[in-house]
Write an enzyme that holds these catalytic residues in place. Structure first.
Site, PDB file in Angstrom:
ATOM      1  N   ASP A  32      64.807  43.656 -91.019  1.00 53.94           N
ATOM      2  CA  ASP A  32      65.761  42.610 -90.619  1.00 53.94           C
ATOM      3  C   ASP A  32      65.947  41.583 -91.728  1.00 53.94           C
ATOM      4  O   ASP A  32      67.067  41.129 -91.989  1.00 53.94           O
ATOM      5  CB  ASP A  32      65.272  41.902 -89.348  1.00 53.94           C
ATOM      6  CG  ASP A  32      65.477  42.750 -88.098  1.00 53.94           C
ATOM      7  OD1 ASP A  32      66.344  43.631 -88.102  1.00 53.94           O
ATOM      8  OD2 ASP A  32      64.744  42.506 -87.122  1.00 53.94           O
ATOM      9  N   HIS A  41      65.873  35.880 -87.295  1.00 54.74           N
ATOM     10  CA  HIS A  41      67.139  35.920 -88.020  1.00 54.74           C
ATOM     11  C   HIS A  41      67.545  34.513 -88.474  1.00 54.74           C
ATOM     12  O   HIS A  41      68.086  34.335 -89.560  1.00 54.74           O
ATOM     13  CB  HIS A  41      68.239  36.528 -87.157  1.00 54.74           C
ATOM     14  CG  HIS A  41      68.070  38.002 -86.974  1.00 54.74           C
ATOM     15  ND1 HIS A  41      68.116  38.873 -88.038  1.00 54.74           N
ATOM     16  CD2 HIS A  41      67.839  38.758 -85.888  1.00 54.74           C
ATOM     17  CE1 HIS A  41      67.922  40.101 -87.583  1.00 54.74           C
ATOM     18  NE2 HIS A  41      67.750  40.061 -86.283  1.00 54.74           N
ATOM     19  N   HIS A  87      71.078  46.016 -89.519  1.00 58.42           N
ATOM     20  CA  HIS A  87      70.444  47.270 -89.960  1.00 58.42           C
ATOM     21  C   HIS A  87      71.337  48.031 -90.929  1.00 58.42           C
ATOM     22  O   HIS A  87      70.854  48.652 -91.883  1.00 58.42           O
ATOM     23  CB  HIS A  87      70.066  48.143 -88.760  1.00 58.42           C
ATOM     24  CG  HIS A  87      69.167  47.441 -87.777  1.00 58.42           C
ATOM     25  ND1 HIS A  87      69.037  47.805 -86.476  1.00 58.42           N
ATOM     26  CD2 HIS A  87      68.348  46.364 -87.952  1.00 58.42           C
ATOM     27  CE1 HIS A  87      68.180  46.991 -85.873  1.00 58.42           C
ATOM     28  NE2 HIS A  87      67.764  46.098 -86.752  1.00 58.42           N
ATOM     29  N   HIS A 139      59.697  46.638 -89.301  1.00 53.61           N
ATOM     30  CA  HIS A 139      61.052  46.329 -88.815  1.00 53.61           C
ATOM     31  C   HIS A 139      61.429  44.879 -89.109  1.00 53.61           C
ATOM     32  O   HIS A 139      62.589  44.584 -89.412  1.00 53.61           O
ATOM     33  CB  HIS A 139      61.218  46.639 -87.319  1.00 53.61           C
ATOM     34  CG  HIS A 139      62.644  46.479 -86.918  1.00 53.61           C
ATOM     35  ND1 HIS A 139      63.592  47.457 -87.141  1.00 53.61           N
ATOM     36  CD2 HIS A 139      63.321  45.410 -86.442  1.00 53.61           C
ATOM     37  CE1 HIS A 139      64.777  47.001 -86.781  1.00 53.61           C
ATOM     38  NE2 HIS A 139      64.650  45.758 -86.364  1.00 53.61           N
TER      39      HIS A 139
HETATM   40 ZN   LIG Z   1      66.379  44.585 -86.285  1.00 53.44          ZN
END
Ligand SMILES: [Zn+2]
Length: 286
Positions: free
Chosen positions: A246, A268, A85, A242
């Protein structure tokens, strides 16, 4: 410039240093980081414990380790967790030259979004950097990576365009999609405030396993099937925003390509697969 740079082509640093501290997601310990101006292109990290003469390590995509819940950097013998973040806020606001002085093994979670970092950057101010920026990654043909049913692709385009799609069985989230051409201003207004989210049953399991000691209802949206345990949401489609936050954080170290990046059910791991492909153009043929 207005309050933020107009695009991602310039070279920008901070006008002053600014510090933030807070709870780390994993350890639950208080951790802090000071964002400082830098004359060097890229993002550098040093540790407060090493004093003023401590070594500054330049961040690179090869240091990224995907972990179960966040993005962790492996920096020599140390690890720095939950960087995404903060990195999203640095890259998203257009900063290209930053020195981070870190105390602890992770970055404070703040409210689970990039909002607190954007406010810190606004407090310090942004000014032109003293040296050229690192090149943005370029691609001549599409890159596609997938993991199971999850897909990420990058297709050459004029600007950095994002398309995010998520599809969850929980009725409170369901299917959400968002497309935007990213600029620093749009990042600040439309992406940075979106908070991380989790699921009630998983939160209990992770906590029982000794993980997410710093996780709480004030730093993550928690979904319980057809409802949220801690409304209100900041956007009706806060989860997909969100997910793009990311992605932006995971691409910040390699730079934002002039490409349309489409991510379906991202993670991720998938983001860092794309970052690795962008960082080594010879391997991008698909
Ligand atoms: Zn996040």
């Amino acid at each position: 410039m207005g309050r933020w740079p107009a695009d991602y082509d310039g070279a920008w640093t901070l006008a002053a240093s600014v510090a933030r501290s807070g709870v780390g997601l994993h350890s639950g310990a208080m951790v802090s980081v000071t964002l400082c101006p830098s004359e060097q292109a890229g993002i550098q990290v040093s540790w407060e414990e090493d004093g003023a003469s401590g070594e500054r390590l330049s961040l690179a995509p090869s240091q990224v380790r995907d972990s179960q819940l966040c993005t962790t950097l492996e920096l020599g013998t140390r690890r720095l967790a939950t960087v995404e973040h903060l990195l999203a806020a640095l890259g998203g606001t257009g900063l290209t030259h930053v020195h981070l002085r870190v105390s602890g093994a992770e970055i404070p979670l703040l409210d689970g979004s990039a909002q607190g970092w954007v406010e810190a950057i606004a407090e310090a101010g942004i000014v032109p950097a003293a040296s050229p920026r690192l090149e943005r990654p370029s691609l001549e043909q599409p890159i596609v990576r997938h993991r199971g049913a999850s897909v990420i692709s990058a297709t050459p385009a004029e600007a950095f365009q994002l398309v995010g799609v998520i599809d969850f069985p929980q009725a409170a989230i369901g299917r959400q999609q968002l497309a935007l051409t990213l600029t620093p201003e749009r990042f600040v207004d439309e992406i940075a405030p979106a908070r991380t989210f989790g699921f009630h049953d998983q939160v209990e399991q992770l906590r029982a396993a000794g993980l997410i000691q710093g996780g709480a209802l004030d730093n993550a949206l928690v979904c319980d099937g057809d409802h949220w345990l801690n409304p209100p949401l900041r956007f009706a489609d806060e989860p997909v925003r969100h997910k793009l936050l990311d992605l932006i954080g995971d691409l910040a170290l390699v730079g934002f390509p002039r490409a349309q990046v489409l991510v379906y059910r991202g993670s991720h791991g998938l983001h860092t697969d794309l970052a690795a492909a962008l960082a080594s153009p010879s391997s991008t043929r698909c």
